[in-house]
Design a protein around this motif. Structure first.
Motif, PDB file in Angstrom:
ATOM      1  N   THR A   1       9.929  -3.483  -4.794  1.00 43.36           N
ATOM      2  CA  THR A   1       9.092  -2.291  -4.743  1.00 43.36           C
ATOM      3  C   THR A   1       9.985  -1.052  -4.778  1.00 43.36           C
ATOM      4  N   ALA A   2       9.456   0.043  -5.284  1.00 46.52           N
ATOM      5  CA  ALA A   2      10.265   1.242  -5.501  1.00 46.52           C
ATOM      6  C   ALA A   2      10.645   1.922  -4.187  1.00 46.52           C
ATOM      7  N   LEU A   3      11.818   2.545  -4.198  1.00 50.61           N
ATOM      8  CA  LEU A   3      12.267   3.376  -3.084  1.00 50.61           C
ATOM      9  C   LEU A   3      11.953   4.837  -3.383  1.00 50.61           C
ATOM     10  N   THR A   4      11.523   5.568  -2.384  1.00 50.19           N
ATOM     11  CA  THR A   4      11.401   7.018  -2.469  1.00 50.19           C
ATOM     12  C   THR A   4      12.586   7.625  -1.741  1.00 50.19           C
ATOM     13  N   VAL A   5      13.341   8.474  -2.420  1.00 49.61           N
ATOM     14  CA  VAL A   5      14.517   9.100  -1.800  1.00 49.61           C
ATOM     15  C   VAL A   5      14.062  10.354  -1.068  1.00 49.61           C
ATOM     16  N   ASP A   6      14.259  10.374   0.247  1.00 46.47           N
ATOM     17  CA  ASP A   6      13.819  11.496   1.081  1.00 46.47           C
ATOM     18  C   ASP A   6      14.975  12.397   1.508  1.00 46.47           C
ATOM     19  N   GLY A   7      16.217  12.002   1.209  1.00 46.06           N
ATOM     20  CA  GLY A   7      17.388  12.787   1.584  1.00 46.06           C
ATOM     21  C   GLY A   7      18.636  12.020   1.209  1.00 46.06           C
ATOM     22  N   PRO A   8      19.836  12.576   1.473  1.00 49.74           N
ATOM     23  CA  PRO A   8      21.082  11.913   1.087  1.00 49.74           C
ATOM     24  C   PRO A   8      21.210  10.504   1.644  1.00 49.74           C
ATOM     25  N   HIS A   9      20.675  10.271   2.849  1.00 46.92           N
ATOM     26  CA  HIS A   9      20.774   8.954   3.474  1.00 46.92           C
ATOM     27  C   HIS A   9      19.413   8.386   3.877  1.00 46.92           C
ATOM     28  N   ASP A  10      18.329   9.067   3.494  1.00 44.58           N
ATOM     29  CA  ASP A  10      16.998   8.662   3.937  1.00 44.58           C
ATOM     30  C   ASP A  10      16.134   8.219   2.761  1.00 44.58           C
ATOM     31  N   VAL A  11      15.481   7.078   2.919  1.00 43.10           N
ATOM     32  CA  VAL A  11      14.586   6.545   1.895  1.00 43.10           C
ATOM     33  C   VAL A  11      13.333   6.011   2.582  1.00 43.10           C
ATOM     34  N   SER A  12      12.323   5.719   1.786  1.00 36.56           N
ATOM     35  CA  SER A  12      11.112   5.093   2.302  1.00 36.56           C
ATOM     36  C   SER A  12      10.530   4.197   1.216  1.00 36.56           C
ATOM     37  N   PHE A  13       9.695   3.265   1.629  1.00 43.16           N
ATOM     38  CA  PHE A  13       9.042   2.373   0.675  1.00 43.16           C
ATOM     39  C   PHE A  13       7.790   1.813   1.318  1.00 43.16           C
ATOM     40  N   SER A  14       6.897   1.291   0.462  1.00 44.13           N
ATOM     41  CA  SER A  14       5.658   0.677   0.928  1.00 44.13           C
ATOM     42  C   SER A  14       5.467  -0.656   0.234  1.00 44.13           C
ATOM     43  N   PHE A  15       4.834  -1.576   0.930  1.00 45.11           N
ATOM     44  CA  PHE A  15       4.461  -2.842   0.304  1.00 45.11           C
ATOM     45  C   PHE A  15       3.143  -3.300   0.910  1.00 45.11           C
ATOM     46  N   ALA A  16       2.407  -4.045   0.128  1.00 44.59           N
ATOM     47  CA  ALA A  16       1.116  -4.568   0.565  1.00 44.59           C
ATOM     48  C   ALA A  16       1.292  -6.016   1.010  1.00 44.59           C
ATOM     49  N   GLN A  17       0.939  -6.292   2.256  1.00 42.11           N
ATOM     50  CA  GLN A  17       1.055  -7.664   2.748  1.00 42.11           C
ATOM     51  C   GLN A  17       0.233  -8.629   1.897  1.00 42.11           C
ATOM     52  N   ARG A  18      -0.888  -8.130   1.358  1.00 39.24           N
ATOM     53  CA  ARG A  18      -1.776  -8.996   0.578  1.00 39.24           C
ATOM     54  C   ARG A  18      -1.081  -9.551  -0.664  1.00 39.24           C
ATOM     55  N   GLU A  19      -0.062  -8.827  -1.171  1.00 41.34           N
ATOM     56  CA  GLU A  19       0.657  -9.312  -2.355  1.00 41.34           C
ATOM     57  C   GLU A  19       1.374 -10.633  -2.067  1.00 41.34           C
ATOM     58  N   LEU A  20       1.700 -10.861  -0.800  1.00 45.10           N
ATOM     59  CA  LEU A  20       2.432 -12.076  -0.452  1.00 45.10           C
ATOM     60  C   LEU A  20       1.508 -13.271  -0.245  1.00 45.10           C
ATOM     61  N   VAL A  21       0.204 -13.028  -0.190  1.00 44.53           N
ATOM     62  CA  VAL A  21      -0.743 -14.134   0.012  1.00 44.53           C
ATOM     63  C   VAL A  21      -1.789 -14.200  -1.089  1.00 44.53           C
TER      64      VAL A  21
END
Length: 318
Positions: free
Chosen positions: A230-250
């Motif tokens: 899943t894609a990373l969102t860059v929020d700063g020089p050392h900060d990132v965030s990401f999201s994933f859906a648990q349903r994708e794993l089931v």
């Protein structure tokens, strides 16, 4: 076997028998850790002339003990260690005199100081008191633990590597231990926003920076080739965030139960870094931080922290 002192009679104390602690006379130790990782263990005054603190790295089940650290327990004055002269403590000692070891001398607490370097190996360390070479080791119980410095925000640009973390804690059976981590690079999980549909994780990177080809990965444990990206969102020089859906794993029939480990890859060729929450005063997060599950196709996916405080998603039969 690793010790912090030259080989001598004290080394043999490491192999001494392990007595059952007297439940009526627990030996309590106070513990402080500063922001740099320096740890100070303090005990009440005792009669021993040269007591030691023994730290033992808990070995894997079925394996013999192999790594220890031994640190002197020095008398502590009002502003630090007790000043020593040719005949013992300085005469200007402001503390009231008491009887220790049958002689007239100040009764002072003792402390062992474990500096940030050398770093402790990663794992769980049990703490013991030794009052003389060859003596039986006495396991310590927790007194006051001052871990406020561990809650301070850390700047990746000013944090030495490898990242070394020490968190004193009380074991399930009531003894004092220290959980340590030692990581060449680290992805620190920050705020986690989870509901039954998805999980969003904010991460601070230590020893790495996001670049081209960066991504968050969910890797099925035991099957390294089974990876969801899943894609990373860059929020700063050392900060990132990401999201994933648990349903994708089931959602795919036949996937079945399993554990998906959460990692961050900072570039297309970089080695993935495990996402974990290490930089605070919680040694064991697994039963403390519980997130909502998602259920589909007879399976339930739940984000959680492992026994090593690393983030994973467990898929079980609903």
């Amino acid at each position: 076997m690793t010790t912090t002192e030259p080989a001598n009679d004290w080394d043999r104390a490491v192999d001494a028998p392990h007595p059952a602690p007297d439940p009526d006379r627990p030996l309590r130790a106070d513990c402080t850790v500063d922001r740099d990782g320096r740890m100070v263990v303090r005990l009440a005054p005792g009669a021993a002339d040269r007591p030691r603190l023994l730290m033992r790295l808990r070995p894997p089940k079925g394996k013999p003990e192999s790594i220890t650290r031994m640190i002197a327990l020095e008398p502590e004055g009002p502003d630090g260690p007790e000043p020593e002269g040719p005949d013992g403590p300085a005469a200007s000692d402001p503390q009231p005199a008491g009887t220790v070891g049958g002689s007239r001398r100040p009764a002072r607490r003792r402390r062992a100081v474990l500096d940030p370097e050398p770093a402790l190996e990663e794992g769980r360390w049990d703490l013991y008191y030794l009052n003389s070479p060859g003596a039986e080791r006495i396991r310590l119980t927790p007194g006051t633990r001052d871990l406020r410095a561990l809650l301070a925000d850390r700047d990746p640009a000013r944090t030495p590597l490898p990242l070394a973390v020490r968190v004193p804690y009380a074991t399930g059976d009531g003894f004092l231990a220290v959980r340590t981590w030692l990581r060449p690079a680290h992805a620190e999980a920050g705020r986690v926003e989870a509901d039954a549909a998805s999980t969003t994780v904010r991460v601070r990177l230590f020893g790495a920076e996001p670049g081209e080809g960066s991504a968050a990965l969910l890797r099925l444990r035991g099957k390294p080739g089974e990876v969801r990206e899943t894609a990373l969102t860059v929020d700063g020089p050392h900060d990132v965030s990401f999201s994933f859906a648990q349903r994708e794993l089931v959602s795919i029939p036949g996937d079945g139960p399993g554990i998906w480990d959460v990692l961050v890859r900072t570039s297309a060729t970089a080695r993935p870094i495990r996402v974990a929450r290490l930089l605070d005063d919680v040694a064991d997060r697994k039963k403390v931080f519980v997130y909502p599950p998602a259920t589909l196709n007879g399976l339930t996916a739940r984000t959680y922290y492992t026994l090593d405080n690393e983030m994973s998603v467990e898929v079980t039969t609903a």
